[in-house]
Design a protein around this motif. Sequence first.
Motif, PDB file in Angstrom:
ATOM      1  N   THR A 208       0.838  -1.207   0.000  1.00  0.00           N
ATOM      2  CA  THR A 208       0.000   0.000   0.000  1.00  0.00           C
ATOM      3  C   THR A 208       0.871   1.254   0.000  1.00  0.00           C
ATOM      4  OG1 THR A 208      -1.726  -1.127   1.223  1.00  0.00           O
ATOM      5  CG2 THR A 208      -1.756   1.264   1.335  1.00  0.00           C
ATOM      6  N   ALA A 209       1.908   1.239   0.838  1.00  0.00           N
ATOM      7  CA  ALA A 209       2.827   2.390   0.905  1.00  0.00           C
ATOM      8  C   ALA A 209       3.476   2.602  -0.463  1.00  0.00           C
ATOM      9  CB  ALA A 209       3.892   2.144   1.971  1.00  0.00           C
ATOM     10  N   GLU A 210       3.904   1.503  -1.051  1.00  0.00           N
ATOM     11  CA  GLU A 210       4.579   1.584  -2.357  1.00  0.00           C
ATOM     12  C   GLU A 210       3.661   2.198  -3.416  1.00  0.00           C
ATOM     13  OE1 GLU A 210       7.913  -1.808  -3.196  1.00  0.00           O
ATOM     14  OE2 GLU A 210       5.816  -2.373  -3.357  1.00  0.00           O
ATOM     15  N   VAL A 211       2.397   1.771  -3.393  1.00  0.00           N
ATOM     16  CA  VAL A 211       1.439   2.278  -4.383  1.00  0.00           C
ATOM     17  C   VAL A 211       1.229   3.782  -4.183  1.00  0.00           C
ATOM     18  CG1 VAL A 211      -0.985   2.185  -5.105  1.00  0.00           C
ATOM     19  CG2 VAL A 211       0.307   0.064  -4.750  1.00  0.00           C
ATOM     20  N   LYS A 212       1.048   4.172  -2.921  1.00  0.00           N
ATOM     21  CA  LYS A 212       0.845   5.606  -2.633  1.00  0.00           C
ATOM     22  C   LYS A 212       2.053   6.416  -3.086  1.00  0.00           C
ATOM     23  CE  LYS A 212      -2.566   6.363   0.922  1.00  0.00           C
ATOM     24  NZ  LYS A 212      -3.467   6.741  -0.158  1.00  0.00           N
ATOM     25  N   ILE A 213       3.235   5.915  -2.778  1.00  0.00           N
ATOM     26  CA  ILE A 213       4.454   6.641  -3.144  1.00  0.00           C
ATOM     27  C   ILE A 213       4.591   6.676  -4.666  1.00  0.00           C
ATOM     28  CG2 ILE A 213       6.985   6.609  -2.993  1.00  0.00           C
ATOM     29  CD1 ILE A 213       6.511   5.214  -0.170  1.00  0.00           C
ATOM     30  N   GLY A 214       4.201   5.572  -5.300  1.00  0.00           N
ATOM     31  CA  GLY A 214       4.237   5.498  -6.765  1.00  0.00           C
ATOM     32  C   GLY A 214       3.337   6.535  -7.416  1.00  0.00           C
ATOM     33  N   LYS A 215       2.239   6.862  -6.700  1.00  0.00           N
ATOM     34  CA  LYS A 215       1.306   7.862  -7.235  1.00  0.00           C
ATOM     35  C   LYS A 215       1.746   9.280  -6.896  1.00  0.00           C
ATOM     36  CE  LYS A 215      -2.929   5.110  -7.307  1.00  0.00           C
ATOM     37  NZ  LYS A 215      -3.957   4.617  -6.387  1.00  0.00           N
ATOM     38  N   GLY A 216       2.883   9.395  -6.229  1.00  0.00           N
ATOM     39  CA  GLY A 216       3.427  10.740  -5.996  1.00  0.00           C
ATOM     40  C   GLY A 216       3.329  11.228  -4.566  1.00  0.00           C
ATOM     41  N   GLU A 217       2.719  10.446  -3.677  1.00  0.00           N
ATOM     42  CA  GLU A 217       2.621  10.886  -2.278  1.00  0.00           C
ATOM     43  C   GLU A 217       4.019  10.906  -1.647  1.00  0.00           C
ATOM     44  OE1 GLU A 217      -0.245  11.915  -0.302  1.00  0.00           O
ATOM     45  OE2 GLU A 217       1.597  12.604   0.622  1.00  0.00           O
ATOM     46  N   ARG A 218       4.364  12.007  -1.000  1.00  0.00           N
ATOM     47  CA  ARG A 218       5.685  12.101  -0.363  1.00  0.00           C
ATOM     48  C   ARG A 218       5.595  12.402   1.135  1.00  0.00           C
ATOM     49  NH1 ARG A 218       6.479   9.877  -4.214  1.00  0.00           N
ATOM     50  NH2 ARG A 218       7.857  10.329  -5.982  1.00  0.00           N
ATOM     51  N   ARG A 219       4.377  12.696   1.627  1.00  0.00           N
ATOM     52  CA  ARG A 219       4.264  12.990   3.071  1.00  0.00           C
ATOM     53  C   ARG A 219       4.292  11.682   3.846  1.00  0.00           C
ATOM     54  NH1 ARG A 219      -1.149  16.233   2.297  1.00  0.00           N
ATOM     55  NH2 ARG A 219      -1.233  14.490   0.854  1.00  0.00           N
ATOM     56  N   ALA A 220       5.311  11.514   4.673  1.00  0.00           N
ATOM     57  CA  ALA A 220       5.472  10.258   5.414  1.00  0.00           C
ATOM     58  C   ALA A 220       4.223   9.972   6.248  1.00  0.00           C
ATOM     59  CB  ALA A 220       6.715  10.334   6.304  1.00  0.00           C
ATOM     60  N   GLU A 221       3.673  10.994   6.894  1.00  0.00           N
ATOM     61  CA  GLU A 221       2.539  10.771   7.799  1.00  0.00           C
ATOM     62  C   GLU A 221       1.349  10.181   7.032  1.00  0.00           C
ATOM     63  OE1 GLU A 221       1.180   9.756  10.654  1.00  0.00           O
ATOM     64  OE2 GLU A 221       3.286  10.214  11.026  1.00  0.00           O
ATOM     65  N   THR A 222       1.137  10.645   5.825  1.00  0.00           N
ATOM     66  CA  THR A 222       0.013  10.145   5.025  1.00  0.00           C
ATOM     67  C   THR A 222       0.225   8.677   4.652  1.00  0.00           C
ATOM     68  OG1 THR A 222      -0.171  12.369   4.121  1.00  0.00           O
ATOM     69  CG2 THR A 222      -1.377  10.630   2.971  1.00  0.00           C
ATOM     70  N   VAL A 223       1.455   8.361   4.241  1.00  0.00           N
ATOM     71  CA  VAL A 223       1.784   6.985   3.859  1.00  0.00           C
ATOM     72  C   VAL A 223       1.656   6.058   5.076  1.00  0.00           C
ATOM     73  CG1 VAL A 223       3.655   5.487   3.071  1.00  0.00           C
ATOM     74  CG2 VAL A 223       3.278   7.711   1.963  1.00  0.00           C
ATOM     75  N   LEU A 224       2.200   6.503   6.216  1.00  0.00           N
ATOM     76  CA  LEU A 224       2.181   5.666   7.422  1.00  0.00           C
ATOM     77  C   LEU A 224       0.755   5.497   7.939  1.00  0.00           C
ATOM     78  CD1 LEU A 224       5.343   7.066   9.248  1.00  0.00           C
ATOM     79  CD2 LEU A 224       5.169   5.038   7.799  1.00  0.00           C
ATOM     80  N   ALA A 225      -0.058   6.555   7.810  1.00  0.00           N
ATOM     81  CA  ALA A 225      -1.452   6.475   8.267  1.00  0.00           C
ATOM     82  C   ALA A 225      -2.205   5.421   7.465  1.00  0.00           C
ATOM     83  CB  ALA A 225      -2.127   7.837   8.139  1.00  0.00           C
ATOM     84  N   ALA A 226      -1.940   5.362   6.168  1.00  0.00           N
ATOM     85  CA  ALA A 226      -2.605   4.356   5.322  1.00  0.00           C
ATOM     86  C   ALA A 226      -2.178   2.950   5.754  1.00  0.00           C
ATOM     87  CB  ALA A 226      -2.254   4.604   3.863  1.00  0.00           C
ATOM     88  N   MET A 227      -0.897   2.806   6.104  1.00  0.00           N
ATOM     89  CA  MET A 227      -0.409   1.497   6.565  1.00  0.00           C
ATOM     90  C   MET A 227      -1.067   1.129   7.900  1.00  0.00           C
ATOM     91  SD  MET A 227       3.653   1.775   5.678  1.00  0.00           S
ATOM     92  CE  MET A 227       4.034   0.108   6.254  1.00  0.00           C
ATOM     93  N   ARG A 228      -1.101   2.112   8.814  1.00  0.00           N
ATOM     94  CA  ARG A 228      -1.716   1.854  10.128  1.00  0.00           C
ATOM     95  C   ARG A 228      -3.172   1.454   9.977  1.00  0.00           C
ATOM     96  NH1 ARG A 228       0.613   6.736  11.761  1.00  0.00           N
ATOM     97  NH2 ARG A 228       2.743   6.240  12.423  1.00  0.00           N
ATOM     98  N   GLU A 229      -3.848   2.135   9.072  1.00  0.00           N
ATOM     99  CA  GLU A 229      -5.264   1.854   8.873  1.00  0.00           C
ATOM    100  C   GLU A 229      -5.441   0.417   8.388  1.00  0.00           C
ATOM    101  OE1 GLU A 229      -9.233   2.475   6.798  1.00  0.00           O
ATOM    102  OE2 GLU A 229      -7.396   2.707   5.641  1.00  0.00           O
ATOM    103  N   MET A 230      -4.571   0.017   7.471  1.00  0.00           N
ATOM    104  CA  MET A 230      -4.674  -1.326   6.924  1.00  0.00           C
ATOM    105  C   MET A 230      -4.400  -2.391   7.999  1.00  0.00           C
ATOM    106  SD  MET A 230      -2.817  -2.877   3.674  1.00  0.00           S
ATOM    107  CE  MET A 230      -4.139  -3.422   2.685  1.00  0.00           C
ATOM    108  N   VAL A 231      -3.347  -2.174   8.784  1.00  0.00           N
ATOM    109  CA  VAL A 231      -3.045  -3.138   9.847  1.00  0.00           C
ATOM    110  C   VAL A 231      -4.165  -3.134  10.887  1.00  0.00           C
ATOM    111  CG1 VAL A 231      -1.399  -3.770  11.661  1.00  0.00           C
ATOM    112  CG2 VAL A 231      -0.547  -2.882   9.481  1.00  0.00           C
ATOM    113  N   GLY A 232      -4.719  -1.949  11.140  1.00  0.00           N
ATOM    114  CA  GLY A 232      -5.795  -1.804  12.130  1.00  0.00           C
ATOM    115  C   GLY A 232      -7.038  -2.605  11.767  1.00  0.00           C
ATOM    116  N   ARG A 233      -7.240  -2.821  10.485  1.00  0.00           N
ATOM    117  CA  ARG A 233      -8.430  -3.581  10.054  1.00  0.00           C
ATOM    118  C   ARG A 233      -8.292  -5.075  10.330  1.00  0.00           C
ATOM    119  NH1 ARG A 233      -8.717  -0.251   5.246  1.00  0.00           N
ATOM    120  NH2 ARG A 233      -7.824  -1.925   4.031  1.00  0.00           N
TER     121      ARG A 233
END
Length: 283
Positions: A208-233
């Motif tokens: 998920t992080a890789e995909v977000k970064i691939g789409k141009g996301e560079r804010r670490a907090e946004t990438v990490l939040a997506a990872m946390r959300e996924m693990v949280g599920r």
Amino acid sequence: MRMITAIPEMKAAVRAVKDRKETIGFVPTMGYLHEGHLSLVRSARQKTRVTIASIFVNPTQFGPNEDFKAYPRDLDRDAAMLEREGVDLLFHPSAGEMYPEGHRTTVEVLDLQDKLCGRSRPGHFRGVCTVVLKLVEIVRPDIAFFGQKDAQQAIILKRMVRDLDLDVHLEILPIVREADGLAMSSRNTYLSPLERQAAIVLSRSLRTAEVKIGKGERRAETVLAAMREMVGRESLARVDYIEAVDMDRLDPVPEIADGTLIALAVYIGKIRLIDNLIVRLEK
Ligand code: AMP
């Protein structure tokens, strides 16, 4: 393949190799081998003349409440696997051989040892550094092979080699994964079938992080939040840490850049698993 348990005998065998002017590749492990370990062995076989592996479940890198006693062991199976891979010498010392009564000396890589895994495993990297320094002194390899799976360990050991001017080159090899993405680990054998399913969440969140970064996301907090959300599920999963850090100091970075290390440790039930990726941005 010859198996050696005594340090003096190992040193004599190494002296004989050095006298023949042959290069030594070294693969230190805690045993219960899998394809991840074997990838290191194969690389050693390609790059050096004589391959030495060690199997030593190092008590000093386990905390008092960790799984030292329960850690999976199967020497016969491991030895057969190493023999098949063409390993020349297997070093399998006892704890008493490595840490005789009165042993007092340890090695610490300050600061780096307290980050990431170091926070929940105090003393772990002191144990790792001490045993690796001892093993490298005994085996005197030209190249020692480690896995990127243990990213912080690789960074800390490289720092130790530089700081102590050790005459060894460390080669860090990619993470070997199961078909569904789970990073291979001896500890995966602890997982129940349900936990084994749940454990996919580590590599999935990295994806998920890789995909977000691939789409141009560079804010670490946004990438990490997506990872946390996924693990949280995943109900069986509990995050120990999910971080984006620089590879030199292991400090959190606000912006994802080329070479950023994204690392996580997650409990699946009672089993603590780790995984990571190094961000590669296309030039
Ligand atoms: P261990 O037996 O867990 O101490 O691991 C011994 C060596 O194998 C270490 O350098 C690990 O980083 C490496 N290793 C463990 N799992 C993997 C894996 N899935 N892929 C690549 N290397 C690995």
